[in-house]
Design an enzyme around this catalytic site. Structure first.
Site, PDB file in Angstrom:
ATOM      1  N   ALA A 215      28.642  33.395  44.163  1.00  0.00           N
ATOM      2  CA  ALA A 215      29.140  32.437  45.158  1.00  0.00           C
ATOM      3  C   ALA A 215      28.686  31.010  44.909  1.00  0.00           C
ATOM      4  O   ALA A 215      29.204  30.073  45.520  1.00  0.00           O
ATOM      5  CB  ALA A 215      28.673  32.867  46.544  1.00  0.00           C
TER       6      ALA A 215
ATOM      7  N   LYS B 261      32.865  27.343  43.519  1.00  0.00           N
ATOM      8  CA  LYS B 261      32.781  26.007  44.097  1.00  0.00           C
ATOM      9  C   LYS B 261      34.148  25.317  44.048  1.00  0.00           C
ATOM     10  O   LYS B 261      34.594  24.716  45.019  1.00  0.00           O
ATOM     11  CB  LYS B 261      31.753  25.217  43.280  1.00  0.00           C
TER      12      LYS B 261
ATOM     13  N   HIS C  19      44.639  33.852  36.462  1.00  0.00           N
ATOM     14  CA  HIS C  19      45.041  32.882  37.500  1.00  0.00           C
ATOM     15  C   HIS C  19      46.393  32.240  37.198  1.00  0.00           C
ATOM     16  O   HIS C  19      47.029  31.680  38.081  1.00  0.00           O
ATOM     17  CB  HIS C  19      43.932  31.858  37.765  1.00  0.00           C
TER      18      HIS C  19
ATOM     19  N   LEU D 153      49.017  33.818  36.747  1.00  0.00           N
ATOM     20  CA  LEU D 153      50.025  34.573  37.516  1.00  0.00           C
ATOM     21  C   LEU D 153      50.114  34.056  38.948  1.00  0.00           C
ATOM     22  O   LEU D 153      51.049  34.389  39.683  1.00  0.00           O
ATOM     23  CB  LEU D 153      49.699  36.065  37.507  1.00  0.00           C
TER      24      LEU D 153
ATOM     25  N   LYS E 171      50.027  30.729  39.464  1.00  0.00           N
ATOM     26  CA  LYS E 171      50.636  29.389  39.405  1.00  0.00           C
ATOM     27  C   LYS E 171      52.067  29.511  39.897  1.00  0.00           C
ATOM     28  O   LYS E 171      52.798  30.431  39.495  1.00  0.00           O
ATOM     29  CB  LYS E 171      50.629  28.882  37.963  1.00  0.00           C
TER      30      LYS E 171
ATOM     31  N   HIS F 252      46.749  34.312  29.590  1.00  0.00           N
ATOM     32  CA  HIS F 252      47.729  33.490  30.313  1.00  0.00           C
ATOM     33  C   HIS F 252      49.091  33.440  29.605  1.00  0.00           C
ATOM     34  O   HIS F 252      50.130  33.717  30.197  1.00  0.00           O
ATOM     35  CB  HIS F 252      47.235  32.053  30.474  1.00  0.00           C
TER      36      HIS F 252
HETATM   37  C1  BG6 Z   1      40.890  29.237  31.823  1.00  0.00           C
HETATM   38  C2  BG6 Z   1      40.261  28.973  30.483  1.00  0.00           C
HETATM   39  O1  BG6 Z   1      41.275  30.563  31.921  1.00  0.00           O
HETATM   40  O2  BG6 Z   1      42.007  28.408  32.011  1.00  0.00           O
HETATM   41  C3  BG6 Z   1      39.927  27.525  30.338  1.00  0.00           C
HETATM   42  O3  BG6 Z   1      39.088  29.753  30.345  1.00  0.00           O
HETATM   43  C4  BG6 Z   1      41.091  26.650  30.648  1.00  0.00           C
HETATM   44  O4  BG6 Z   1      39.456  27.248  29.015  1.00  0.00           O
HETATM   45  C5  BG6 Z   1      41.688  27.032  31.995  1.00  0.00           C
HETATM   46  O5  BG6 Z   1      40.660  25.310  30.683  1.00  0.00           O
HETATM   47  C6  BG6 Z   1      42.945  26.260  32.282  1.00  0.00           C
HETATM   48  O6  BG6 Z   1      43.378  26.527  33.575  1.00  0.00           O
HETATM   49  P1  BG6 Z   1      44.170  25.437  34.431  1.00  0.00           P
HETATM   50  O7  BG6 Z   1      44.428  26.135  35.706  1.00  0.00           O
HETATM   51  O8  BG6 Z   1      43.279  24.256  34.543  1.00  0.00           O
HETATM   52  O9  BG6 Z   1      45.409  25.136  33.652  1.00  0.00           O
END
Ligand code: BG6
Length: 797
Positions: free
Chosen positions: A38, A44, A209, A211, A213, A272
């Protein structure tokens, strides 16, 4: 008596009421959310805000919540940290400041820090939750444990949750996991097995993450809602290429201990960009909201991905990276990292929808801009007779046609879906997406923004807030299941293994990169567009380049020997084969070519497939020199290698392709099926005098050739043209042309490549005719010609 319909209606009404009650039960009640890690960066930056958003969205709907932040820091420090983070939370724009303060206050009241380390700590947490639920007369709906901790901590935490902190019967458990999920296939499997011993698949939510967006999450719904336009367009006949891009301006400073182990492919492409690729490429399920159906279609897309090879990638590393690693990881001055911070990948799908369509994946740190997008560029076959000034944006078929899922940042600055106006007016859910005008004067992907229909989210939301809400609502489709994860590692691991010693191209970073990282593709290969004048980091050993050497001609075992660096050697062999083919077709109307399997000829097949447009494929018969006794679709099958690297790229008539019949009557190489005799008869019937125009052989480190191994009881002499043999290596059972048949050929080419062959090359150069010991020494065409093709490593060591 009442109408029978009345009872039916009553039953339905009672049933519906029950269902509503059950659904309400499913969602209402008390939910405890435990955020592990946390006080970390992710928590954060995103997770506390996401949890607050969840509270704002759900608390009014009858749920009660408690939030527990935990870390390894002391209670005092943890509390202090949490207080600061909670204070900095923000409300949506439409919430007035006094109301926002009130809501934040409520959220703070419900959130507490607690030290969680030992199983007693977890037991205590369990007791506290139960006591609270009882005290306040609530019932427990479920618990969410969010693992925002490094993976080495997973096992301990998982064990503690499983043994001491599972909710009681009737309440659910959800554990949320953050990448990295392994480093390669093996480590991902191990981690998955370990987690699987504590949690059910159903309970695990692996976060990617991307997915969450908004533009990415819109890919499937967009494809679904625009089926009537896309059904005909979303395929190889219309799509020119697909680009899946994530550019970053930041570098890896401060994170090199992580980055050094992972690099850009594992950090971003394996997860991603691959997820996005599957969303674009998968067959569209009838019901895109069924996560099970989506998963099945995704897995099929993984199956269709063609394996990547070294040449499918270009790698780069920003110049300051090695210095940052030396500093942060206390490495000596002589240390140079090989970890790529930039990668371009060319992928292909081997299925009817996408065959031949390049999928370009690219990501890098320290680039000139921060932007992410998926761009589907359509082919343009139209010719417009009128001059360009008369072209009308939404009608002209000569203007580029593209669909872009704009993930964020870049010139637009926000997520969007763009569709060229000359394609169609798309339909997007009007509650969550609105059509926008965009800044005048802005150009994207070569066209003014006014050339596109542009849609952006009504309410822009952070990916983590969206995913936290999906976890709460059990929307599993936004998460990575174990099968999905492993399928992705199956795809990436061989490439990663092949790139271990690859020296990335060094780039200065930012705008100064100029065109240094531009790349281009041809066939399956990707290469930087610009030749690099000087490598800033020396590679391991300065190896001479092929161009430093000429093709060398000499004699080997009294036959002509051609030696060169691999690239030139393959080019020379391919030219010689083509010349032989052209000559044979001119003289006899056809060309009978027998090919070996294994790894050495792969480059040759690719070369023939790519660069030999004059090759008389329509008149060529292709035969196999040997085969492993496995089904023809098995990746181990020689025919499969031939199919993947040559046949699928050239036009050989089906009836001219002659795989070895190793798989008859559902059995593999059974004597009684007489596969060898069948093949021999086919050869005798079609090949004049059973004399192939050209036989391509290899030589094994033990002196074997075709599938004729030392001491083979069959195939080294005698009458048989085709024989069943045994190999000392798996798969043991083989079928092979015999030496007597090989020696009837007009021409035999033996291709020998790689340092591993050095010893046998030297040995065989000295021995006489001893096929029992070294079958290759028995290759002596009776009236044909034998030519050896060896690369320098095999010949000179
Ligand atoms: C993360 C990677 O999964 O995604 C990072 O570990 C990268 O290296 C980041 O900077 C990018 O995410 P976003 O949401 O800033 O495009």
């Amino acid at each position: 008596m009442k109408h029978p319909g009345f009872w039916k209606m009553l039953t339905v009404a009672v049933f519906m009421a029950l269902l509503v009650c059950l659904q309400a039960q499913e969602h209402q009640g008390h939910v405890s959310i435990i955020l592990l890690g946390a006080t970390g960066d992710l928590a954060k930056k995103y997770l506390w805000q996401g949890l607050f958003q969840l509270y704002l969205d759900e608390a009014g709907k009858g749920h009660s919540f408690s939030f527990h932040g935990s870390a390894l820091t002391t209670t005092e420090k943890g509390q202090e940290f949490m207080a600061k983070v909670l204070e900095s939370l923000s409300c949506p724009k439409d919430v007035a400041p006094p109301r926002c303060a009130e809501l934040k206050d409520q959220f703070q009241q419900l959130s507490q820090y607690r030290h969680l380390k030992t199983s007693e700590d977890y037991l205590a947490l369990n007791k506290d939750i139960e006591a609270r639920v009882q005290r306040e007369g609530l019932w427990e709906a479920g618990r969410i444990f969010y693992f925002s901790v490094p993976p080495f901590a997973y096992a301990d935490i998982a064990c503690n949750i499983n043994s001491s902190c599972r909710p009681g019967p009737g309440a659910w458990l959800r554990v949320v996991l953050e990448k990295p999920f392994g480093h390669d296939l093996l480590s991902a499997q191990q981690l998955a097995t370990e987690l699987g011993s504590f949690f059910q698949e159903e309970e695990m939510y692996r976060v990617d993450h991307y997915l969450g967006k908004q533009a990415v999450a819109q890919i499937l719904p967009f494809r679904d809602q625009n089926r009537k336009f896309l059904d005909g367009l979303w395929n190889r006949h219309y799509v020119e290429r697909v680009e899946i891009i994530m550019k970053e301006t930041v570098d890896a400073e401060g994170r090199t201990s992580f980055y050094e182990k992972y690099g850009v492919i594992r950090d971003v492409l394996q997860n991603h960009l691959t997820e996005i690729l599957t969303l674009v490429a998968m067959e569209l399920p009838h019901n895109v909201s069924s996560w099970e159906a989506v998963l099945q279609h995704k897995l099929q897309a993984f199956q269709a991905l063609r394996g990547l090879q070294k040449g499918s990638a270009v790698l780069g590393q920003y110049q300051a990276y090695s210095e940052q690693v030396r500093r942060e990881l206390q490495k000596p001055d002589s240390f140079h990292s090989l970890t790529p911070t930039f990668a371009g990948i060319l992928a292909h799908m081997d299925n009817l929808r996408w065959e031949g369509v390049p999928f370009i994946l690219m990501s890098g740190k320290a680039l000139d801009e921060r932007v992410g997008y998926v761009r589907i560029l359509f082919k343009n076959r139209a010719y417009c007779a009128q001059s360009e000034k008369h072209w009308v944006t939404d009608q002209s078929q000569c203007l580029p046609r593209q669909i872009i899922f704009y993930i964020g940042h870049g010139e637009l600055g926000s997520p969007a879906v763009l569709v060229s106006r000359n394609l169609f007016r798309p339909s997007l859910p009007s509650k969550s997406w609105k059509e926008v005008e965009g800044q005048p004067g802005l150009r994207l992907f070569g066209r003014p923004l006014s050339d596109y229909y542009v849609y952006s989210p009504v309410r822009e939301q952070d990916a983590y807030s969206i995913l936290i809400s999906h976890i709460f609502h059990r929307r599993k489709g936004s998460f990575i299941t174990t099968e999905n994860l492993l399928a992705s590692w199956v795809f990436w691991t061989p490439l990663l293994d092949s790139l271990v010693h690859e020296v990335p191209r060094i780039y200065p970073g930012g705008a100064e990169n100029g065109h240094l990282l531009d790349f281009e593709f041809s066939g399956n290969q990707l290469s930087f567009s610009q030749q690099q004048l000087e490598q800033l980091v020396p590679g391991p050993g300065s190896v001479p380049k092929p161009s430093d050497f000429q093709v060398l001609r000499a004699k080997y075992r009294e036959s002509p020997l051609i030696s060169a660096w691999p690239e030139e050697l393959i080019a020379k062999l391919a030219n010689d084969i083509e010349a032989t083919a052209v000559q044979a077709v001119r003289r006899f109307g056809k060309f009978h070519l027998a090919l070996s399997g294994g790894s050495s000829p792969i480059d040759l097949f690719q070369q023939l497939a790519m660069g030999h447009y004059g090759f008389p494929w329509a008149h060529t018969h292709l035969w196999l020199v040997d085969e492993r006794c496995v089904p023809l679709w098995d990746p181990e099958s020689n025919f499969q290698g031939l199919q993947a690297h040559l046949l699928q790229h050239v036009r050989v008539p089906y009836y001219n392709i002659h795989p070895m019949p190793v798989h008859l009557h559902q059995r593999l190489c059974a004597e009684e099926d007489q596969g060898a005799q069948i093949y021999a008869e086919e050869i005798s019937a079609l090949v004049t005098n059973s004399s192939f125009d050209l036989v391509l052989l290899g030589m094994g480190p033990d002196g074997h050739t075709a599938s004729l191994f030392p001491q083979s009881p069959t195939g080294l002499d005698g009458e048989q043209l085709v024989v069943l043999t045994k190999s000392p290596f798996r798969p043991y059972d083989r079928m092979s042309l015999s030496l007597p048949l090989i020696n009837r050929a007009r021409k035999v080419a033996v291709l020998v490549m790689g340092r591993m062959k050095r010893e046998i090359t030297t040995l065989v150069s000295r021995v006489g005719y001893e096929p029992k010991k070294w079958p290759i020494s028995g290759v002596l065409p009776a009236s044909g010609q034998l030519v050896w093709y060896m690369d320098y490593e095999a010949f000179l060591g």
